[in-house]
Design an enzyme around this catalytic site. Structure first.
Site, PDB file in Angstrom:
ATOM      1  N   ARG A 165      21.252  29.019 -62.255  1.00  0.00           N
ATOM      2  CA  ARG A 165      21.163  30.071 -63.270  1.00  0.00           C
ATOM      3  C   ARG A 165      21.033  31.458 -62.630  1.00  0.00           C
ATOM      4  NH1 ARG A 165      22.079  25.890 -65.599  1.00  0.00           N
ATOM      5  NH2 ARG A 165      21.344  25.325 -67.694  1.00  0.00           N
ATOM      6  N   SER A 237      17.744  27.215 -73.503  1.00  0.00           N
ATOM      7  CA  SER A 237      16.525  27.098 -72.694  1.00  0.00           C
ATOM      8  C   SER A 237      15.910  28.481 -72.507  1.00  0.00           C
ATOM      9  CB  SER A 237      16.859  26.535 -71.313  1.00  0.00           C
ATOM     10  OG  SER A 237      17.447  25.274 -71.424  1.00  0.00           O
ATOM     11  N   GLU A 334      14.444  32.107 -68.458  1.00  0.00           N
ATOM     12  CA  GLU A 334      15.858  31.992 -68.141  1.00  0.00           C
ATOM     13  C   GLU A 334      16.638  33.073 -68.901  1.00  0.00           C
ATOM     14  OE1 GLU A 334      19.651  30.492 -68.950  1.00  0.00           O
ATOM     15  OE2 GLU A 334      18.592  28.607 -69.287  1.00  0.00           O
TER      16      GLU A 334
HETATM   17  N1  EPU Z   1      11.746  16.599 -71.807  1.00  0.00           N
HETATM   18  C1  EPU Z   1      10.595  16.270 -72.489  1.00  0.00           C
HETATM   19  N2  EPU Z   1      10.278  16.994 -73.597  1.00  0.00           N
HETATM   20  C2  EPU Z   1      11.063  18.009 -74.050  1.00  0.00           C
HETATM   21  C3  EPU Z   1      12.222  18.346 -73.362  1.00  0.00           C
HETATM   22  C4  EPU Z   1      12.566  17.625 -72.224  1.00  0.00           C
HETATM   23  O1  EPU Z   1       9.869  15.368 -72.094  1.00  0.00           O
HETATM   24  O2  EPU Z   1      10.692  18.593 -75.080  1.00  0.00           O
HETATM   25  C5  EPU Z   1      12.139  15.806 -70.621  1.00  0.00           C
HETATM   26  C6  EPU Z   1      13.354  14.911 -70.943  1.00  0.00           C
HETATM   27  O3  EPU Z   1      12.967  13.692 -71.491  1.00  0.00           O
HETATM   28  C7  EPU Z   1      13.980  14.758 -69.573  1.00  0.00           C
HETATM   29  C8  EPU Z   1      13.691  16.099 -68.889  1.00  0.00           C
HETATM   30  O4  EPU Z   1      12.583  16.671 -69.586  1.00  0.00           O
HETATM   31  O5  EPU Z   1      13.327  13.751 -68.846  1.00  0.00           O
HETATM   32  C9  EPU Z   1      14.878  17.027 -68.896  1.00  0.00           C
HETATM   33  O6  EPU Z   1      15.316  17.270 -70.231  1.00  0.00           O
HETATM   34  P1  EPU Z   1      16.869  17.520 -70.620  1.00  0.00           P
HETATM   35  O7  EPU Z   1      17.736  16.485 -70.022  1.00  0.00           O
HETATM   36  O8  EPU Z   1      16.930  17.727 -72.091  1.00  0.00           O
HETATM   37  O9  EPU Z   1      17.261  18.838 -69.857  1.00  0.00           O
HETATM   38  P2  EPU Z   1      16.463  20.157 -69.467  1.00  0.00           P
HETATM   39  O10 EPU Z   1      16.132  20.111 -68.015  1.00  0.00           O
HETATM   40  O11 EPU Z   1      15.365  20.379 -70.416  1.00  0.00           O
HETATM   41  C10 EPU Z   1      18.628  21.461 -68.698  1.00  0.00           C
HETATM   42  C11 EPU Z   1      19.251  22.803 -68.945  1.00  0.00           C
HETATM   43  C12 EPU Z   1      19.983  22.795 -70.292  1.00  0.00           C
HETATM   44  C13 EPU Z   1      21.054  21.721 -70.246  1.00  0.00           C
HETATM   45  C14 EPU Z   1      20.392  20.366 -69.957  1.00  0.00           C
HETATM   46  C15 EPU Z   1      21.396  19.259 -69.770  1.00  0.00           C
HETATM   47  C16 EPU Z   1      17.853  24.455 -67.811  1.00  0.00           C
HETATM   48  C17 EPU Z   1      16.838  25.540 -67.953  1.00  0.00           C
HETATM   49  N3  EPU Z   1      18.229  23.843 -68.945  1.00  0.00           N
HETATM   50  O12 EPU Z   1      17.614  21.268 -69.695  1.00  0.00           O
HETATM   51  O13 EPU Z   1      20.638  24.047 -70.408  1.00  0.00           O
HETATM   52  O14 EPU Z   1      21.753  21.633 -71.485  1.00  0.00           O
HETATM   53  O15 EPU Z   1      19.621  20.458 -68.721  1.00  0.00           O
HETATM   54  O16 EPU Z   1      22.087  19.459 -68.582  1.00  0.00           O
HETATM   55  O17 EPU Z   1      18.300  24.192 -66.702  1.00  0.00           O
HETATM   56  C18 EPU Z   1      20.369  26.259 -71.219  1.00  0.00           C
HETATM   57  O18 EPU Z   1      20.420  26.610 -70.043  1.00  0.00           O
HETATM   58  O19 EPU Z   1      20.223  27.088 -72.155  1.00  0.00           O
HETATM   59  C19 EPU Z   1      20.427  24.839 -71.527  1.00  0.00           C
HETATM   60  C20 EPU Z   1      20.278  24.373 -72.763  1.00  0.00           C
END
Ligand code: EPU
Length: 338
Positions: A165, A237, A334
């Site tokens: 990012r 995010s 972010e």
């Molecule tokens: N999780 C929780 N509770 C929550 C949210 C997440 O326990 O409320 C856990 C999930 O179960 C999982 C882990 O956290 O084990 C990661 O969650 P997720 O796969 O939903 O992805 P993320 O790391 O929260 C990132 C990106 C998203 C992107 C997704 C999928 C960042 C800051 N965010 O989210 O990007 O869609 O991976 O690749 O890197 C964005 O940048 O705006 C965005 C939405």
């Protein structure tokens, strides 16, 4: 074509739906319009910035100055050797229209980035990413107007200093260049990337790893977790997933063995899931006045209706303080706070 508007509401131009105003909004359709725009001292000599889809911005007050908005949205194949194609997309193209365009033409590389809000011109700035793919993986080069020299420049992807990012456009070139188009390298041979989360299972349920099925699966997964900006104001995010030392991770895992941990770009460091940390602090689905935390993804802050940028920022501050107190981990926004 140049369109100029004065004292404009930005509510419809930022996906968090914050009601602020901007002194001057200048839309331009062509890179050739920029020298004319920058000849005007009230623009070049004042504060100016570029507004894309407004999907990664938190406005905390009125914008005193000029917002430049690229609206040209042409997408063309500019080279094609039968194996790889180079595609030029203008900065004002809607990112997901670009992804749909590549999928329709059998070009591989952008499909995992389906349904991300925003414009093509904004994609390299924060190196958008999802489901194991980042924009940098397909960006060939970035075309821009340099407001200091008054010249057009095309910077190869390898010189854009892309990180998680992050890019040169958030640092050295911030406030200096206007991105006018992005060139992408896309392949004709299938190269599905299905290793992130439950993507593979979704795609298999749809009948296999075709471009159309991957796009359908990514859209369905995003829709199930993330609020639609047209229905609930949000900027995806709100925080980055924090990078911490391997030693810190070890200590945390001893206390929280189910904590998700991902590799980081640098040796000796790991990435944590900010959504998980926030969720564990009990913030998921909670609100503070008119600012809230999304019920299905704790990383997304939402405007419950009429929230100010300050209210969203106060909520973000309380969340970051709780994560610091419980886990000793710093969260960094972010979104760009303006
Ligand atoms: N999780 C929780 N509770 C929550 C949210 C997440 O326990 O409320 C856990 C999930 O179960 C999982 C882990 O956290 O084990 C990661 O969650 P997720 O796969 O939903 O992805 P993320 O790391 O929260 C990132 C990106 C998203 C992107 C997704 C999928 C960042 C800051 N965010 O989210 O990007 O869609 O991976 O690749 O890197 C964005 O940048 O705006 C965005 C939405």
């Amino acid at each position: 074509m140049i369109n100029e508007y004065k004292d404009v509401s930005l509510r419809a131009l930022n996906t968090l739906g914050i009601e602020v105003r901007c002194e001057r909004l200048v839309e331009f359709s062509d890179a050739g319009d920029l020298p004319k725009i920058f000849m005007r001292p009230e623009i070049a000599g004042g504060r100016w910035a570029v507004l894309g889809g407004g999907s990664n911005i938190l406005f905390t007050g009125d914008f005193c100055g000029t917002l430049l908005r690229p609206v040209g949205h042409a997408i063309d194949i500019v080279a094609d050797d039968g194996t790889e194609a180079t595609v030029r997309a203008e900065a004002g193209a809607v990112w997901d229209d670009f992804v749909a365009w590549t999928v329709e033409r059998g070009l591989w590389g952008a499909e995992n980035l389906s349904h991300i809000p925003g414009t093509v011109g904004a994609a390299p700035v924060q190196n958008i990413g999802a489901y194991g793919v980042e924009a940098k993986d397909i960006i060939h080069s970035v075309e821009m107007y340099d407001a200091v020299t008054g010249k057009m420049v095309t910077l190869p992807g390898g010189h854009c200093d892309f990180g998680y990012r992050d890019s040169v456009f958030k640092r050295l070139l911030k406030g200096r260049v206007v991105i006018t188009a992005v060139f992408f390298t896309l392949g004709r041979a299938a190269r599905p990337q299905l290793d992130y989360g439950d993507l593979r299972a979704y795609v298999e349920e749809l009948g296999g790893a075709t471009l159309a099925n991957i796009r359908t699966a990514v859209v369905a997964i995003r829709r199930s977790k993330l609020p639609e900006p047209s229905e609930t104001g949000n900027a995806g995010s709100f925080f980055k997933n924090p990078t911490v030392s391997a030693a810190t991770v070890e200590g945390l895992l001893a206390a929280y063995p189910d904590m998700p941990v991902y590799p980081a770009a640098d040796d000796g460091f790991r990435k944590l899931a900010a959504g998980w940390l926030i969720d564990r602090c009990g913030w998921k689905g909670r609100s503070l006045g008119r600012a809230g935390v999304h019920a299905r993804q704790a990383l997304v802050l939402v405007n419950l209706g009429g929230a100010t940028g300050g209210e969203i920022l106060t909520l973000a501050g309380q969340i970051a303080a709780d994560v610091r107190a419980k886990f000793g981990v710093e969260l960094e926004p972010e979104v760009n706070v303006w």
